[in-house]
Design a protein around this motif. Structure first.
Motif, PDB file in Angstrom:
ATOM      1  N   VAL A  21    -143.900 -45.984 -32.185  1.00 14.86           N
ATOM      2  CA  VAL A  21    -144.695 -44.756 -32.218  1.00 14.86           C
ATOM      3  C   VAL A  21    -144.272 -43.825 -31.084  1.00 14.86           C
ATOM      4  CG1 VAL A  21    -147.030 -43.814 -31.885  1.00 14.86           C
ATOM      5  CG2 VAL A  21    -146.665 -45.723 -33.463  1.00 14.86           C
ATOM      6  N   GLY A  22    -144.109 -44.374 -29.887  1.00 13.19           N
ATOM      7  CA  GLY A  22    -143.673 -43.556 -28.758  1.00 13.19           C
ATOM      8  C   GLY A  22    -142.321 -42.908 -29.008  1.00 13.19           C
ATOM      9  N   PHE A  23    -141.397 -43.680 -29.548  1.00 20.74           N
ATOM     10  CA  PHE A  23    -140.059 -43.144 -29.837  1.00 20.74           C
ATOM     11  C   PHE A  23    -140.124 -42.065 -30.915  1.00 20.74           C
ATOM     12  CE2 PHE A  23    -136.235 -43.106 -32.435  1.00 20.74           C
ATOM     13  CZ  PHE A  23    -135.306 -42.711 -31.486  1.00 20.74           C
ATOM     14  N   ASN A  24    -140.766 -42.376 -32.045  1.00 19.02           N
ATOM     15  CA  ASN A  24    -140.791 -41.435 -33.172  1.00 19.02           C
ATOM     16  C   ASN A  24    -141.654 -40.203 -32.911  1.00 19.02           C
ATOM     17  OD1 ASN A  24    -139.158 -43.188 -34.526  1.00 19.02           O
ATOM     18  ND2 ASN A  24    -140.472 -43.428 -36.286  1.00 19.02           N
ATOM     19  N   TRP A  25    -142.675 -40.333 -32.099  1.00 18.49           N
ATOM     20  CA  TRP A  25    -143.574 -39.220 -31.848  1.00 18.49           C
ATOM     21  C   TRP A  25    -143.107 -38.342 -30.696  1.00 18.49           C
ATOM     22  CZ3 TRP A  25    -149.365 -40.115 -30.191  1.00 18.49           C
ATOM     23  CH2 TRP A  25    -150.047 -38.892 -30.184  1.00 18.49           C
ATOM     24  N   MET A  26    -142.654 -38.977 -29.632  1.00 17.30           N
ATOM     25  CA  MET A  26    -142.354 -38.219 -28.424  1.00 17.30           C
ATOM     26  C   MET A  26    -140.857 -37.923 -28.227  1.00 17.30           C
ATOM     27  SD  MET A  26    -145.516 -38.390 -27.199  1.00 17.30           S
ATOM     28  CE  MET A  26    -146.895 -39.508 -27.335  1.00 17.30           C
ATOM     29  N   PHE A  27    -140.017 -38.925 -28.438  1.00 12.71           N
ATOM     30  CA  PHE A  27    -138.617 -38.762 -28.072  1.00 12.71           C
ATOM     31  C   PHE A  27    -137.766 -38.159 -29.194  1.00 12.71           C
ATOM     32  CE2 PHE A  27    -139.377 -42.503 -25.062  1.00 12.71           C
ATOM     33  CZ  PHE A  27    -139.694 -41.669 -24.004  1.00 12.71           C
ATOM     34  N   ASP A  28    -137.762 -38.756 -30.345  1.00 11.81           N
ATOM     35  CA  ASP A  28    -136.838 -38.329 -31.394  1.00 11.81           C
ATOM     36  C   ASP A  28    -137.045 -36.876 -31.832  1.00 11.81           C
ATOM     37  OD1 ASP A  28    -134.548 -38.982 -32.916  1.00 11.81           O
ATOM     38  OD2 ASP A  28    -135.807 -39.238 -34.697  1.00 11.81           O
ATOM     39  N   PRO A  29    -138.266 -36.431 -32.137  1.00 11.33           N
ATOM     40  CA  PRO A  29    -138.403 -35.041 -32.585  1.00 11.33           C
ATOM     41  C   PRO A  29    -138.088 -34.010 -31.503  1.00 11.33           C
ATOM     42  CG  PRO A  29    -140.571 -36.051 -32.373  1.00 11.33           C
ATOM     43  CD  PRO A  29    -139.551 -37.134 -32.139  1.00 11.33           C
ATOM     44  N   ASN A  30    -138.104 -34.435 -30.261  1.00 12.81           N
ATOM     45  CA  ASN A  30    -137.825 -33.526 -29.149  1.00 12.81           C
ATOM     46  C   ASN A  30    -136.391 -33.652 -28.649  1.00 12.81           C
ATOM     47  OD1 ASN A  30    -140.499 -32.238 -28.579  1.00 12.81           O
ATOM     48  ND2 ASN A  30    -141.056 -34.397 -28.662  1.00 12.81           N
ATOM     49  N   HIS A  31    -135.593 -34.469 -29.337  1.00 18.46           N
ATOM     50  CA  HIS A  31    -134.183 -34.676 -28.990  1.00 18.46           C
ATOM     51  C   HIS A  31    -134.022 -35.118 -27.545  1.00 18.46           C
ATOM     52  CE1 HIS A  31    -133.370 -32.963 -32.872  1.00 18.46           C
ATOM     53  NE2 HIS A  31    -134.071 -31.897 -32.534  1.00 18.46           N
ATOM     54  N   ILE A  32    -134.880 -36.071 -27.166  1.00 14.49           N
ATOM     55  CA  ILE A  32    -134.813 -36.655 -25.837  1.00 14.49           C
ATOM     56  C   ILE A  32    -134.245 -38.058 -25.984  1.00 14.49           C
ATOM     57  CG2 ILE A  32    -136.157 -37.475 -23.860  1.00 14.49           C
ATOM     58  CD1 ILE A  32    -138.152 -35.200 -24.462  1.00 14.49           C
ATOM     59  N   SER A  33    -133.158 -38.310 -25.296  1.00 22.08           N
ATOM     60  CA  SER A  33    -132.557 -39.634 -25.351  1.00 22.08           C
ATOM     61  C   SER A  33    -133.328 -40.578 -24.449  1.00 22.08           C
ATOM     62  CB  SER A  33    -131.098 -39.593 -24.894  1.00 22.08           C
ATOM     63  OG  SER A  33    -130.587 -40.905 -24.780  1.00 22.08           O
ATOM     64  N   VAL A  34    -133.602 -41.758 -24.971  1.00 25.67           N
ATOM     65  CA  VAL A  34    -134.270 -42.775 -24.166  1.00 25.67           C
ATOM     66  C   VAL A  34    -133.266 -43.759 -23.596  1.00 25.67           C
ATOM     67  CG1 VAL A  34    -136.451 -42.548 -25.383  1.00 25.67           C
ATOM     68  CG2 VAL A  34    -134.756 -44.189 -26.201  1.00 25.67           C
ATOM     69  N   GLY A  35    -132.002 -43.469 -23.757  1.00 25.37           N
ATOM     70  CA  GLY A  35    -130.978 -44.364 -23.254  1.00 25.37           C
ATOM     71  C   GLY A  35    -130.871 -45.608 -24.104  1.00 25.37           C
ATOM     72  N   GLY A  36    -130.125 -46.555 -23.615  1.00 22.86           N
ATOM     73  CA  GLY A  36    -129.986 -47.841 -24.287  1.00 22.86           C
ATOM     74  C   GLY A  36    -129.427 -47.742 -25.689  1.00 22.86           C
ATOM     75  N   PHE A  37    -129.683 -48.787 -26.454  1.00 23.15           N
ATOM     76  CA  PHE A  37    -129.165 -48.829 -27.812  1.00 23.15           C
ATOM     77  C   PHE A  37    -129.909 -47.876 -28.729  1.00 23.15           C
ATOM     78  CE2 PHE A  37    -126.869 -53.196 -27.893  1.00 23.15           C
ATOM     79  CZ  PHE A  37    -126.072 -52.776 -26.856  1.00 23.15           C
ATOM     80  N   THR A  38    -131.151 -47.558 -28.396  1.00 22.47           N
ATOM     81  CA  THR A  38    -131.869 -46.562 -29.184  1.00 22.47           C
ATOM     82  C   THR A  38    -131.236 -45.190 -28.959  1.00 22.47           C
ATOM     83  OG1 THR A  38    -133.879 -47.870 -28.899  1.00 22.47           O
ATOM     84  CG2 THR A  38    -134.146 -45.674 -29.777  1.00 22.47           C
TER      85      THR A  38
END
Length: 188
Positions: A21-38
Motif C-alpha cells: 500500500v505504501g509503495f502503490n499509494w505514495m511512491f509509484d504514482p509520484n515517481h519516487i524511487s524507493v531504491g532496492g529491487f523495487t
C-alpha cells in the motif's frame, strides 16, 4: 513463550500489505524511487511497461535467495520467500485494481517512508524480508557486523535511487526518494 508459526505468518502478511500500500499509494504514482529491487523494478517497468513491478522484483530476487539459502539458513529464507512473493503479488494486484493519484511529493516521501518503513521493520522483526536490499543487507551484515541492517539498506537503496535519477534525469525525485529512504531506515 514462543509464538506459533501461524501468528508469525499473519504478521508477515500484514507487513507485506503495509509495504504494498505504501509503495502503490505514495511512491509509484509520484515517481519516487524507493531504491532496492523495487526501485530497479520501477526502472525496468518504465523501459518494459508490460512487465509488472512485483513480477520483476521476484525475478531479481532469485539469485539472492540462492545465496541466502547458503549463508543465512532455511528458516529465514522460507519466511523471506513468502514475504517477497506476497508483497510482490500485493503490489501487482493493487496496481491492477486501483491507480492512486499523485500527491504532493514531500507528503508522499514522508508518509511513504513511514508506512513502508513500518512494514519492513515488522518483517525484519519476524525474521523475514521482501528480498532485495534487505536480503543483501542481511548477507552483508555477515561480513560487516558493526553496521546495522538499516544503515546497510540505506546505503544500497541510495545507490539505486541515484541510478534512478541518472536513468530518468530527474534529480528532484531522487532527492525525495533519499528523504523517504532516510525515514524508512530510521523505522527499520
Amino acid at each position: 513463550m514462543k509464538r506459533n508459526v501461524l501468528t508469525q505468518y499473519l504478521i508477515i502478511t500484514a507487513s507485506c500489505a503495509l509495504y504494498a500500500v505504501g509503495f502503490n499509494w505514495m511512491f509509484d504514482p509520484n515517481h519516487i524511487s524507493v531504491g532496492g529491487f523495487t526501485g530497479l523494478g520501477q526502472i525496468i517497468n518504465y523501459l518494459l511497461p508490460g512487465l509488472p513491478i512485483g513480477t520483476i522484483v521476484i525475478i531479481l530476487n532469485v539469485p539472492l535467495f540462492v545465496l541466502g539459502w547458503r549463508f543465512i539458513g532455511k528458516d529465514f529464507l522460507f519466511s523471506s520467500i513468502y514475504a517477497t512473493a506476497v508483497s510482490s503479488l500485493m503490489i501487482d494486484v493493487l496496481a491492477s485494481l486501483y491507480t492512486f493519484p499523485a500527491m504532493d511529493p514531500i507528503l508522499a516521501c514522508i508518509y511513504g517512508g513511514i508506512v513502508v518503513g513500518i512494514g519492513c521493520g515488522m518483517l525484519l522483526h519476524e525474521s523475514a524480508t521482501t528480498g532485495g536490499t534487505e536480503m543483501a543487507a542481511r548477507l552483508l551484515k555477515l561480513k560487516f557486523q558493526g553496521l546495522s541492517i538499516g544503515n546497510l539498506c540505506l546505503a544500497l537503496d541510495v545507490a539505486v535511487t541515484l541510478g534512478y535519477a541518472l536513468c530518468f534525469r530527474d534529480l528532484s525525485r531522487a532527492m525525495y526518494g533519499i528523504v523517504a529512504l532516510y525515514i524508512l531506515s530510521l523505522l527499520i
